[in-house]
Design an enzyme around this catalytic site. Structure first.
Site, PDB file in Angstrom:
ATOM      1  N   GLU A 165      35.694  37.994  32.255  1.00  0.00           N
ATOM      2  CA  GLU A 165      37.146  37.980  32.343  1.00  0.00           C
ATOM      3  C   GLU A 165      37.683  39.404  32.419  1.00  0.00           C
ATOM      4  O   GLU A 165      37.051  40.331  31.909  1.00  0.00           O
ATOM      5  CB  GLU A 165      37.765  37.313  31.108  1.00  0.00           C
ATOM      6  N   GLY A 179      43.049  39.452  30.345  1.00  0.00           N
ATOM      7  CA  GLY A 179      43.071  37.988  30.416  1.00  0.00           C
ATOM      8  C   GLY A 179      41.875  37.362  29.721  1.00  0.00           C
ATOM      9  O   GLY A 179      41.111  36.621  30.332  1.00  0.00           O
ATOM     10  N   ASP A 193      41.478  35.005  27.501  1.00  0.00           N
ATOM     11  CA  ASP A 193      41.777  33.756  26.804  1.00  0.00           C
ATOM     12  C   ASP A 193      40.532  32.917  26.522  1.00  0.00           C
ATOM     13  O   ASP A 193      40.413  32.308  25.453  1.00  0.00           O
ATOM     14  CB  ASP A 193      42.797  32.927  27.591  1.00  0.00           C
ATOM     15  N   LYS A 234      36.607  28.012  46.038  1.00  0.00           N
ATOM     16  CA  LYS A 234      37.546  26.933  45.739  1.00  0.00           C
ATOM     17  C   LYS A 234      37.476  25.766  46.714  1.00  0.00           C
ATOM     18  O   LYS A 234      37.826  24.632  46.359  1.00  0.00           O
ATOM     19  CB  LYS A 234      38.973  27.480  45.700  1.00  0.00           C
ATOM     20  N   SER A 246      47.386  30.100  42.325  1.00  0.00           N
ATOM     21  CA  SER A 246      47.759  31.503  42.541  1.00  0.00           C
ATOM     22  C   SER A 246      47.276  32.003  43.893  1.00  0.00           C
ATOM     23  O   SER A 246      47.502  33.156  44.241  1.00  0.00           O
ATOM     24  CB  SER A 246      47.162  32.382  41.428  1.00  0.00           C
ATOM     25  N   SER A 279      32.940  35.498  43.785  1.00  0.00           N
ATOM     26  CA  SER A 279      33.695  34.262  43.962  1.00  0.00           C
ATOM     27  C   SER A 279      34.684  34.253  45.120  1.00  0.00           C
ATOM     28  O   SER A 279      35.110  33.172  45.541  1.00  0.00           O
ATOM     29  CB  SER A 279      34.424  33.897  42.666  1.00  0.00           C
TER      30      SER A 279
END
Length: 323
Positions: A208, A212, A214, A57, A82, A308
């Site tokens: 995913e 979750g 989506d 990030k 989060s 990640s």
């Protein structure tokens, strides 16, 4: 005929790479003969758990924040997250000589909240199961006159995240597949932009948690689909719906989505610790989980994975690995 320019291009990713050079870490690529033998392929692990703040990030946060005007920087930065994006924005703000106010869920792991505070951020909390973080975050930024750096819905954030994949391919060459965790979709949008831009034949597969899914549902439907707030150990991937901007990229460039269970994520965390000597948080382990569980179909001979992040307390890590 008019051809719409994509929101993020390979040139944008390369520009981001130049901007973050010397500020973000160029993280190592790790190999394991044991892993290669288990999955039947050469696997290249891009270890973003060794990035500053412990996750990819920081790449996108710094790329976006560093482009703010002096006036914007003088007033400060806002974000909602989060956990990992919170730390990334907090550190980026500190590097740029400004302040950060971060909206975080009340149930964010304490280690992530403490880290953001440690980088100098002010924390405002909300209930992720009843509150709309985008609406609350936008209102907070407007009320205080702060520049908002979102976790994925921004071309500079997406381009910054794509630098991890760009570095990986610069180091190891063409890959048959690149496997990437998916939350809001910024990492995979940037990764797919970089991968397809450099090596168009590379398959890009997202991963995913089962609870979750989506993005998987959205890609299958051809439009963004919303799901209830996921309850999964992979808190960094607990998205309700893909971002509008990220989905516009991913529906063009992502070749498929694999799903992994919480148990498979735990097994990947254990494998990384015991065999690779690497600590991963649940969201950081999902790409590895998909490979170990055989969830990636048509596995080619050379595969890249993005690990990640590794932001997890020793207590939580022990609890998850023991269960």
């Amino acid at each position: 005929m008019t051809v719409n320019k994509p929101p993020v291009t390979l040139d944008d990713v390369r520009d981001a790479a130049a901007r973050i050079e010397g500020v973000a870490h160029r993280t190592p690529v790790v190999r394991s003969r044991t892993l290669d033998a288990l999955v039947g392929a050469e696997v290249f692990l891009k270890c973003e758990n060794f990035q500053r703040i412990g996750a990819f990030k920081f790449r996108g946060a710094y790329n976006a924040a560093s482009r703010l005007t002096p006036d914007q920087l003088s007033r400060g930065i806002a974000a909602y997250s989060s956990g990992n994006h919170a730390q990334a924005v907090a550190l980026a703000a500190r590097e740029l000589g400004t302040t950060a106010v971060i909206l975080m869920p009340e149930d964010t792991p304490q280690s992530k909240t403490d880290a953001a505070v440690g980088y100098g951020a002010e924390i405002v909390t909300y209930d992720r199961y009843t509150g709309d973080r985008v609406a609350i975050g936008n209102a907070l930024a407007t009320e205080r006159g702060l520049a908002l750096v979102p976790p994925y819905e921004h071309p500079h954030v997406i381009a910054g995240q794509g630098t991890a994949a760009l570095e990986l391919m610069d180091e190891v060459g063409e890959l048959g597949a690149l496997v990437v965790p998916v939350g809001g979709g910024g990492l995979i949008a940037g990764s797919a932009t970089a991968a397809k831009g450099v090596h168009p034949r590379t398959r890009v597969v997202g991963v995913e948690p089962e609870a979750g899914d989506d993005t998987k549902r959205s890609l299958e439907a051809g439009t963004r689909v919303a799901i209830p707030v996921p309850r999964t150990i992979a808190d960094g991937q607990a998205a309700e719906t893909p971002g509008e901007l990220t989905f516009s990229v991913n529906r063009r460039l992502v070749d498929g989505i694999a799903l992994v269970s919480d148990d498979e994520i735990r097994e990947a965390m254990r494998f990384a610790f015991e065999r690779l000597k690497i600590v991963l948080e649940p969201s950081g382990a999902t790409a590895l989980a998909a490979l170990l569980a055989g969830a990636v179909d048509r596995l080619p001979g050379r595969v890249g994975l993005i690990l990640s992040g590794g932001n997890i307390s020793t207590r939580r890590f022990a609890e998850l690995c023991a269960s």
